[in-house]
Design a protein around this motif. Structure first.
Motif, short mmCIF file in Angstrom:
data_model
loop_
_atom_site.label_atom_id
_atom_site.label_comp_id
_atom_site.label_asym_id
_atom_site.label_seq_id
_atom_site.Cartn_x
_atom_site.Cartn_y
_atom_site.Cartn_z
N VAL A 138 -8.06 8.31 4.21
CA VAL A 138 -7.36 9.59 4.09
C VAL A 138 -7.60 10.20 2.72
O VAL A 138 -7.86 11.40 2.60
CB VAL A 138 -5.86 9.41 4.36
N CYS A 139 -7.53 9.37 1.66
CA CYS A 139 -7.72 9.88 0.30
C CYS A 139 -8.99 9.36 -0.36
O CYS A 139 -9.39 9.85 -1.41
CB CYS A 139 -6.51 9.53 -0.57
N GLY A 140 -9.65 8.33 0.22
CA GLY A 140 -10.91 7.83 -0.31
C GLY A 140 -10.78 6.78 -1.39
O GLY A 140 -11.80 6.30 -1.89
N LYS A 141 -9.57 6.36 -1.76
CA LYS A 141 -9.40 5.37 -2.82
C LYS A 141 -9.52 3.96 -2.26
O LYS A 141 -9.34 3.72 -1.07
CB LYS A 141 -8.03 5.55 -3.49
N TYR A 142 -9.80 3.00 -3.18
CA TYR A 142 -9.98 1.60 -2.80
C TYR A 142 -8.73 0.81 -3.20
O TYR A 142 -8.20 0.99 -4.30
CB TYR A 142 -11.19 0.98 -3.50
N PHE A 143 -8.29 -0.07 -2.29
CA PHE A 143 -7.14 -0.93 -2.56
C PHE A 143 -7.42 -2.32 -2.04
O PHE A 143 -8.29 -2.54 -1.19
CB PHE A 143 -5.87 -0.37 -1.87
N GLN A 144 -6.66 -3.28 -2.57
CA GLN A 144 -6.87 -4.69 -2.24
C GLN A 144 -5.90 -5.14 -1.16
O GLN A 144 -4.72 -4.81 -1.19
CB GLN A 144 -6.70 -5.55 -3.49
N GLY A 145 -6.41 -5.94 -0.21
CA GLY A 145 -5.57 -6.60 0.79
C GLY A 145 -4.97 -5.66 1.80
O GLY A 145 -5.00 -4.45 1.67
N ARG A 146 -4.40 -6.25 2.87
CA ARG A 146 -3.65 -5.47 3.83
C ARG A 146 -2.37 -6.19 4.26
O ARG A 146 -1.66 -5.72 5.15
CB ARG A 146 -4.50 -5.13 5.06
N GLY A 147 -2.08 -7.34 3.63
CA GLY A 147 -0.87 -8.07 3.95
C GLY A 147 0.35 -7.43 3.32
O GLY A 147 0.28 -6.45 2.58
N LEU A 148 1.51 -8.01 3.63
CA LEU A 148 2.77 -7.52 3.09
C LEU A 148 2.75 -7.60 1.56
O LEU A 148 2.30 -8.59 0.99
CB LEU A 148 3.93 -8.35 3.64
N LYS A 149 3.20 -6.54 0.90
CA LYS A 149 3.26 -6.42 -0.57
C LYS A 149 1.89 -6.29 -1.22
O LYS A 149 1.78 -6.37 -2.45
CB LYS A 149 4.02 -7.60 -1.19
N SER A 150 0.82 -6.10 -0.44
CA SER A 150 -0.50 -5.85 -1.04
C SER A 150 -0.59 -4.39 -1.44
O SER A 150 0.22 -3.55 -1.03
CB SER A 150 -1.60 -6.20 -0.04
#
Length: 488
Positions: A138-150
């Motif tokens: 949606v915004c093109g940014k990178y993030f780590q993980g997909r679990g709870l609190k990631s």
């Protein structure tokens, strides 16, 4: 005596209580058997077996009010035992509720392809970690993980951005619901992230000069794509673009199977150069890009790392020095050696020549002494066989004086004149701190593709001077069905 005779014996009272309890337990047992009959019939009709536990003594002797609780407990056991049945249905091809969500995600229309850019380093924008990096579509940014609190999970909840792409496995997920999205309309995104080419497509690259249209509507020709100048990396961009248009080298790196199985010693970082160059080559020739330009960010980071910061993004460098280092580093990373083992780099660019060298006496010596020294073995001409990746051409010195119209003349020289350096006859003097040498060069083997480096810059104690001489070289060939002739 009369009062004692009216009381009943203790044995008779105990017997009456036992018979009443047996009667009540019998009623409970009969009601339980009646309820068990329909359950047994239903269990015979379904493949699921109902697990029956041994009831404790307190349950067997429980009053009739406990019977509904026992029935609820059995129903709960049947629900718990039905989980394996759901798995069996999924394996047999039946779609469950999880699959229906994967196939019909309601957030696919929130994807913004105009902000997607996969050219930069794939690390989390918050933790700066490369592990489990996901791109928010949606915004093109990178993030780590997909679990709870990631970081990706928190981002999806905070900004209501739900569609994410795993940058390593190329799988799509919906967060925070955390289910995989399966949809054929997302294939264009995975192709931009990791373009692939078949042998047939590679063979047709030079035959079909077809314009492609980017997502923003601009048209471009695959392979003739601009490279972003991040800060001061234009010297490297020129070399990378030139190498990307050499057909044998391009065809080799467009197909990842050609080099992915090359074995390197553990801890060797030079193979990263090969991987990044292959990725950049596939992005430059991708006919389905979202943008009509490519950023060489990951490629240049590999160059900075492998060259130990000799060549940097933020500092201007020399293109000839970069070309020399890059070709040799690429040859070494592909498993090549100086003499025996060859690679695609040496097959395309390596030629051979003879170098004749003669030592000159010091110019301040008397003429007689010079003649005596020339008869010594030290001053005799020697010949050495050598290989080369490119040829350095020297320009004639630019004029210092203005012409009649008070304007500086920009001289022009044909390419064939400066190529006379390698005819085996022309000699040139080379000076060192202590000694002077006279050298001449003779080409013995030409490579399929010849690289010329024209030396325009000379350094002295005060500044760097550029020679503006124009080199004319006619090119005659076939392009898009038309003969053309240009000069530079």
């Amino acid at each position: 005596m009369s009062g004692r005779s009216k009381r009943e014996p203790r044995g008779s009272t105990r017997g009456k209580r036992e018979s009443e309890s047996r009667g009540s337990s019998g009623r409970v047992k009969r009601e339980r058997d009646r309820e068990r009959e329909p359950e047994a019939a239903s269990s015979r009709g379904s493949p699921v077996r109902v697990k029956r536990e041994v009831e404790p003594a307190s349950a067997r002797e429980a009053p009739a009010s406990v019977v509904p609780f026992v029935r609820v407990k059995r129903e709960r056991e049947v629900d718990e035992d039905s989980e394996p049945e759901r798995e069996v249905r999924a394996k047999n091809g039946r779609v469950d509720s999880e699959d229906r969500r994967s196939r019909h995600c309601p957030y696919l229309d929130t994807i913004n392809r105009s902000v997607l850019d996969f050219d930069f380093e794939k690390l989390c924008s918050i933790s700066l970690s490369h592990i489990n990096a996901y791109a928010c579509l949606v915004c093109g940014k990178y993030f780590q993980g997909r679990g709870l609190k990631s970081h990706a999970y928190i981002h999806s909840v905070q900004f209501s951005h739900h569609v994410f792409l795993n940058l390593h496995t190329l799988k799509f997920y919906c967060l925070p619901d955390n289910y995989e999205i399966i949809d054929s309309s997302l294939e264009d995104i995975t192709y931009v992230l990791k373009p692939t080419f078949t042998k047939q497509q590679i063979a047709n690259l030079d035959k079909q000069a077809k314009l492609s249209r980017a997502y923003d509507g601009t048209t471009y020709l695959p392979g003739i794509v601009g490279l972003n100048n991040i800060k001061a990396n234009d010297y490297a961009n020129a070399v990378l673009q030139a190498l990307s248009n050499v057909p044998p080298l391009r065809n080799y790196f467009l197909e990842e199977d050609n080099y992915k199985n090359i074995k390197r010693p553990p801890g060797d970082i030079m193979f990263l150069l090969v991987q990044r160059f292959g990725e950049l080559m596939r992005k430059l020739w991708n006919p389905r890009n979202f943008k009509a330009h490519v950023s060489p960010h990951e490629m240049l980071q590999a160059v900075v790392l492998c060259s130990k910061k000799t060549f940097q993004i933020t500092k201007q460098g020399d293109g000839v020095d970069f070309l020399s280092w890059f070709l040799n580093a690429l040859h070494s990373a592909l498993g090549g050696t100086k003499k025996k083992k060859k690679t695609i780099v040496t097959d395309v660019f390596q030629g051979s020549m003879r170098i004749f060298t003669k030592k000159l006496p010091h110019p301040d010596l008397p003429a007689e002494e010079k003649e005596q020294l020339l008869h010594n073995d030290e001053y005799q001409e020697t010949m050495v066989e050598s290989t080369f990746m490119y040829l350095t051409l020297d320009l004639p010195t630019a004029p210092l004086y203005k012409d009649e119209k008070e304007q500086l003349i920009i001289p022009q020289v044909p390419l064939f004149n400066i190529l006379a350096k390698f005819n085996g006859i022309t000699e040139k003097e080379y000076k060192t701190y202590k000694e002077n040498f006279l050298k001449r060069f003779q080409l013995t083997k030409l490579p399929p593709y010849l690289i010329f480096c024209i030396k325009r810059f000379t350094k002295n104690n005060f500044f760097v001077e550029k020679n503006p001489t124009i080199v004319n070289f006619p090119i005659t060939g076939q392009a898009n069905g038309m003969n053309y002739k240009t000069s530079r």
